[in-house]
Design a protein around this motif. Structure first.
Motif, PDB file in Angstrom:
ATOM      1  N   PHE A 112    -101.589   9.459-120.292  1.00 25.65           N
ATOM      2  CA  PHE A 112    -102.825   9.676-119.553  1.00 25.65           C
ATOM      3  C   PHE A 112    -103.400   8.390-118.959  1.00 25.65           C
ATOM      4  O   PHE A 112    -104.556   8.354-118.553  1.00 25.65           O
ATOM      5  N   LEU A 113    -102.565   7.344-118.887  1.00 22.60           N
ATOM      6  CA  LEU A 113    -103.049   6.072-118.344  1.00 22.60           C
ATOM      7  C   LEU A 113    -103.580   6.207-116.918  1.00 22.60           C
ATOM      8  O   LEU A 113    -104.483   5.479-116.520  1.00 22.60           O
ATOM      9  N   GLY A 114    -103.042   7.128-116.172  1.00 24.51           N
ATOM     10  CA  GLY A 114    -103.456   7.300-114.790  1.00 24.51           C
ATOM     11  C   GLY A 114    -104.917   7.651-114.621  1.00 24.51           C
ATOM     12  O   GLY A 114    -105.499   7.400-113.564  1.00 24.51           O
ATOM     13  N   ILE A 115    -105.526   8.227-115.664  1.00 25.24           N
ATOM     14  CA  ILE A 115    -106.935   8.598-115.575  1.00 25.24           C
ATOM     15  C   ILE A 115    -107.822   7.685-116.430  1.00 25.24           C
ATOM     16  O   ILE A 115    -109.011   7.951-116.581  1.00 25.24           O
ATOM     17  N   PHE A 116    -107.231   6.602-116.956  1.00 24.09           N
ATOM     18  CA  PHE A 116    -108.014   5.660-117.746  1.00 24.09           C
ATOM     19  C   PHE A 116    -109.007   4.910-116.858  1.00 24.09           C
ATOM     20  O   PHE A 116    -108.747   4.667-115.685  1.00 24.09           O
ATOM     21  N   SER A 117    -110.123   4.527-117.447  1.00 24.90           N
ATOM     22  CA  SER A 117    -111.095   3.681-116.762  1.00 24.90           C
ATOM     23  C   SER A 117    -110.593   2.245-116.741  1.00 24.90           C
ATOM     24  O   SER A 117    -109.585   1.918-117.371  1.00 24.90           O
ATOM     25  N   ARG A 118    -111.323   1.381-116.028  1.00 25.86           N
ATOM     26  CA  ARG A 118    -110.968  -0.040-116.029  1.00 25.86           C
ATOM     27  C   ARG A 118    -110.963  -0.574-117.452  1.00 25.86           C
ATOM     28  O   ARG A 118    -110.042  -1.305-117.861  1.00 25.86           O
ATOM     29  N   ASP A 119    -111.975  -0.217-118.235  1.00 17.92           N
ATOM     30  CA  ASP A 119    -112.061  -0.702-119.612  1.00 17.92           C
ATOM     31  C   ASP A 119    -110.945  -0.134-120.476  1.00 17.92           C
ATOM     32  O   ASP A 119    -110.486  -0.788-121.421  1.00 17.92           O
ATOM     33  N   GLY A 120    -110.507   1.088-120.156  1.00 23.68           N
ATOM     34  CA  GLY A 120    -109.389   1.660-120.893  1.00 23.68           C
ATOM     35  C   GLY A 120    -108.110   0.890-120.653  1.00 23.68           C
ATOM     36  O   GLY A 120    -107.368   0.569-121.586  1.00 23.68           O
ATOM     37  N   TRP A 121    -107.847   0.567-119.388  1.00 22.54           N
ATOM     38  CA  TRP A 121    -106.690  -0.267-119.048  1.00 22.54           C
ATOM     39  C   TRP A 121    -106.815  -1.643-119.692  1.00 22.54           C
ATOM     40  O   TRP A 121    -105.847  -2.188-120.235  1.00 22.54           O
ATOM     41  N   LEU A 122    -108.003  -2.201-119.641  1.00 20.64           N
ATOM     42  CA  LEU A 122    -108.242  -3.531-120.192  1.00 20.64           C
ATOM     43  C   LEU A 122    -107.937  -3.561-121.681  1.00 20.64           C
ATOM     44  O   LEU A 122    -107.294  -4.491-122.186  1.00 20.64           O
ATOM     45  N   SER A 123    -108.380  -2.539-122.386  1.00 19.01           N
ATOM     46  CA  SER A 123    -108.121  -2.459-123.820  1.00 19.01           C
ATOM     47  C   SER A 123    -106.629  -2.354-124.114  1.00 19.01           C
ATOM     48  O   SER A 123    -106.113  -3.028-125.011  1.00 19.01           O
ATOM     49  N   GLU A 124    -105.924  -1.532-123.347  1.00 21.42           N
ATOM     50  CA  GLU A 124    -104.485  -1.351-123.545  1.00 21.42           C
ATOM     51  C   GLU A 124    -103.727  -2.661-123.345  1.00 21.42           C
ATOM     52  O   GLU A 124    -102.822  -3.000-124.110  1.00 21.42           O
ATOM     53  N   ILE A 125    -104.086  -3.385-122.315  1.00 21.94           N
ATOM     54  CA  ILE A 125    -103.394  -4.642-122.007  1.00 21.94           C
ATOM     55  C   ILE A 125    -103.738  -5.718-123.038  1.00 21.94           C
ATOM     56  O   ILE A 125    -102.851  -6.417-123.547  1.00 21.94           O
ATOM     57  N   LYS A 126    -105.009  -5.838-123.362  1.00 23.29           N
ATOM     58  CA  LYS A 126    -105.438  -6.889-124.293  1.00 23.29           C
ATOM     59  C   LYS A 126    -104.906  -6.653-125.703  1.00 23.29           C
ATOM     60  O   LYS A 126    -104.505  -7.598-126.384  1.00 23.29           O
ATOM     61  N   ARG A 127    -104.891  -5.423-126.153  1.00 24.98           N
ATOM     62  CA  ARG A 127    -104.396  -5.134-127.509  1.00 24.98           C
ATOM     63  C   ARG A 127    -102.915  -5.478-127.628  1.00 24.98           C
ATOM     64  O   ARG A 127    -102.467  -6.010-128.654  1.00 24.98           O
ATOM     65  N   CYS A 128    -102.153  -5.188-126.582  1.00 31.80           N
ATOM     66  CA  CYS A 128    -100.729  -5.539-126.598  1.00 31.80           C
ATOM     67  C   CYS A 128    -100.559  -7.056-126.634  1.00 31.80           C
ATOM     68  O   CYS A 128     -99.742  -7.585-127.390  1.00 31.80           O
TER      69      CYS A 128
END
Length: 256
Positions: free
Chosen positions: A131-147
């Motif tokens: 569901f990444l396609g519907i993530f918010s900017r902060d959702g993407w940011l969290s995914e990238i930063k956590r990795c």
């Protein structure tokens, strides 16, 4: 054209068309059809990373002098990654592995082994959510930063390269990447090995029109990748192709 300007033009066009429909009695389906076409266009550009519509990425180096290509693997690290590493070692080839944060957390020793053997690692988000396609900017940011954080904690590397799952890029991804500063790495050859069962078909898709500077996308979480890779490296050698690490292919840094 920048997508924000295109959006403005589409809104202006839709308002103008709406007025014409009301004033001149044009059929209403024209407006519906136009909006559906635009939605289809947005979906298309969001799922075609090589178009560089939202974010400029690295996909192929057509200007390189050397007769060589790059190899990259997605969705590890997993147990099968170790088998991939053995094949790469036998052929003295280095590659890039775009890793999922959850898998790094589950298989920290394999993640460190990738780096130990001279390959590079990149960010492939924390969860690889469908569901990444519907993530918010902060959702993407969290995914990238956590990795990034897991990679830093486990192996001491600050990953500079990012490959979005499914090749999805949109304005929200762009805003997140503007904050993190990652470079986007795409591909020029995608054989769809994750959804294709035939090893022969996958090999044909890779080698049919391969050219110097190409970057090949494979998946190290697929069992069949081991046999495909073994055959591919033999074919590349027969066709006088060298294999260089993707950071060398594009002359960029893999780590900060």
């Amino acid at each position: 054209m920048k997508y924000k300007y295109l959006n403005f033009l589409v809104i202006f066009f839709a308002l103008g068309l709406g007025i014409l429909i009301l004033v001149l009695g044009w059929p209403f389906w024209l407006l519906i059809f136009s909006l559906l076409v635009y939605i289809a266009f947005q979906i298309t550009v969001s799922t075609n990373i090589r178009w560089n519509y939202f974010v400029k990425g690295f996909h192929k180096n057509t200007g390189m002098a050397e007769q060589a290509v790059g190899l990259s693997f997605d969705d590890g690290p997993v147990e099968n990654t170790l088998r991939i590493l053995e094949v790469l070692d036998r052929h003295a080839v280095k590659a890039a592995f775009f890793c999922i944060g959850e898998n790094i957390k589950t298989n920290p020793e394999i993640f460190k082994e990738i780096i130990k053997r001279g390959h590079i690692v990149g960010n492939h988000t924390y969860s690889h959510s469908k569901f990444l396609g519907i993530f918010s900017r902060d959702g993407w940011l969290s995914e990238i930063k956590r990795c990034d954080e897991i990679a830093k904690d486990i192996a001491g590397v600050k990953m500079e390269l990012f490959r979005p799952p499914f090749g999805i890029l949109n304005p929200k991804t762009k805003r997140a990447l503007k904050i993190t500063g990652h470079k986007v790495i795409g591909w020029s050859i995608r054989p769809y090995d994750a959804i294709t069962g035939s090893e022969d078909l996958i090999l044909k898709r890779i080698t049919k029109n391969i050219e110097k500077g190409d970057l090949i996308l494979l998946h190290d979480n697929m069992d069949k990748t081991v046999a495909i890779l073994e055959q591919l490296l033999v074919i590349l050698k027969e066709q006088n192709f060298g294999v260089v690490r993707p950071d060398e292919l594009f002359d960029i840094n893999a780590y900060t």
